[in-house]
Design an enzyme around this catalytic site. Structure first.
Site, PDB file in Angstrom:
ATOM      1  N   GLU A  48      -3.824   1.614  -7.565  1.00 23.76           N
ATOM      2  CA  GLU A  48      -4.208   2.766  -6.753  1.00 23.76           C
ATOM      3  C   GLU A  48      -3.267   3.937  -7.030  1.00 23.76           C
ATOM      4  OE1 GLU A  48      -6.612   1.574  -3.054  1.00 23.76           O
ATOM      5  OE2 GLU A  48      -4.504   1.493  -2.505  1.00 23.76           O
ATOM      6  N   HIS A  53       0.853  -1.197   0.000  1.00 26.50           N
ATOM      7  CA  HIS A  53       0.000   0.000   0.000  1.00 26.50           C
ATOM      8  C   HIS A  53       0.888   1.246   0.000  1.00 26.50           C
ATOM      9  CE1 HIS A  53      -2.915   3.021   1.041  1.00 26.50           C
ATOM     10  NE2 HIS A  53      -3.843   2.164   0.669  1.00 26.50           N
TER      11      HIS A  53
HETATM   12  P1  PGA Z   1      -9.623   5.890  -0.330  1.00 20.51           P
HETATM   13  O1  PGA Z   1      -8.432   4.867  -0.005  1.00 20.51           O
HETATM   14  O2  PGA Z   1     -10.787   5.077  -0.824  1.00 20.51           O
HETATM   15  O3  PGA Z   1      -9.906   6.569   0.970  1.00 20.51           O
HETATM   16  O4  PGA Z   1      -9.118   6.817  -1.381  1.00 20.51           O
HETATM   17  C1  PGA Z   1      -8.168   3.775  -0.821  1.00 20.51           C
HETATM   18  C2  PGA Z   1      -6.971   3.035  -0.305  1.00 20.51           C
HETATM   19  O5  PGA Z   1      -6.003   3.673   0.146  1.00 20.51           O
HETATM   20  O6  PGA Z   1      -6.935   1.801  -0.313  1.00 20.51           O
END
Ligand code: PGA
Length: 242
Positions: free
Chosen positions: A157, A89
């Site tokens: 992401e 992450h």
């Molecule tokens: P968010 O986070 O939906 O608050 O943008 C997603 C994540 O970091 O997995």
């Protein structure tokens, strides 16, 4: 195929009671939904008290035991019926200096233990998307065999979209998904792209979730902020039910 909706609670909520309430409300709200693979990733300390939905952990260490203060092993997670682990992450990469090499060790440790992996990748604004994704994926999956790809989910992401309300456009997400598939097909075989599942994450909410699932070529979503509101999260799950 069933969509995958992951809740990443991050460092929330503040206590056991609130965690249980949130979990139970989600459980109640999704009771009738059978065709969505829902994975809840709470902080470690709440894992043992939450039962009835698939659990994921937000991190893991790459050794089974020993003198590693503050760490949590795959054995401990298995013992709590955890099925998935988030690795890579962007917040862990940024604040805890997690490298692609560490991520690779964690993936190997999870595979050995029979835990499935949610591998997060993504570039920041202004970075070379192709280059960042290629490096992150190639290094994270070093010496991981094609047979293991069914145990690995990749979550795309882009950093600019996480927690900002500025979700990545459908077009750009679609493009990133095809870049990721291309990287996987170069590392493995052409068939491997039918095996690998790719999620989108970054400011997902119930107003945009359906669009990603229908139009961005993803197998599901990784939801941060919106997963802390049971009603909102349930709506996202409903939007992914066929
Ligand atoms: P968010 O986070 O939906 O608050 O943008 C997603 C994540 O970091 O997995």
């Amino acid at each position: 195929m069933s969509k995958i909706i992951v809740a990443n609670w991050k460092l929330n909520p503040a206590n056991q009671k609130e965690a249980k309430n949130l979990f139970d409300s989600v459980k109640k709200g999704v009771k009738k939904i059978k065709d969505v693979n829902i994975i809840i990733c709470p902080p470690f300390v709440y894992l043992s008290s939450l039962k009835g939905l698939t659990l994921g952990a937000q991190n893991v260490f790459y050794k089974e035991s020993g003198a590693f203060t503050g760490q949590v092993s795959t054995l401990m997670l298995k013992d709590l019926n955890v099925e998935y682990v988030i690795v890579g992450h962007s917040e862990v990469r940024k604040y805890f200096a997690e490298t692609n090499q560490t991520i690779n060790k964690k993936i190997k440790e999870c595979l050995n233990a029979g835990l499935k992996i949610i591998l997060c990748v993504g570039e920041n604004d202004g970075e070379d998307k192709n280059n960042v994704l290629e490096t992150q994926i190639t290094e994270a999956l070093e010496n991981i065999s094609e047979n293991n790809l069914s145990e690995i989910i990749i979550a795309y992401e882009p950093i600019f979209a996480i927690g900002t309300g500025k979700n990545c456009s459908i077009e750009e997400t679609k493009n990133s998904v095809s870049i990721i598939k291309n990287i996987i097909s170069k590392l493995y075989s052409q068939e491997s792209i039918d095996v690998i599942k790719i999620l989108y994450g970054g400011s997902v909410n119930s107003a945009n979730s359906g669009d990603y699932l229908k139009n961005a070529g993803v197998s599901g979503l990784l939801v941060g902020g919106a997963s802390l509101n049971a009603e909102e999260f349930v709506k996202i799950v409903i939007s992914s039910s066929i």
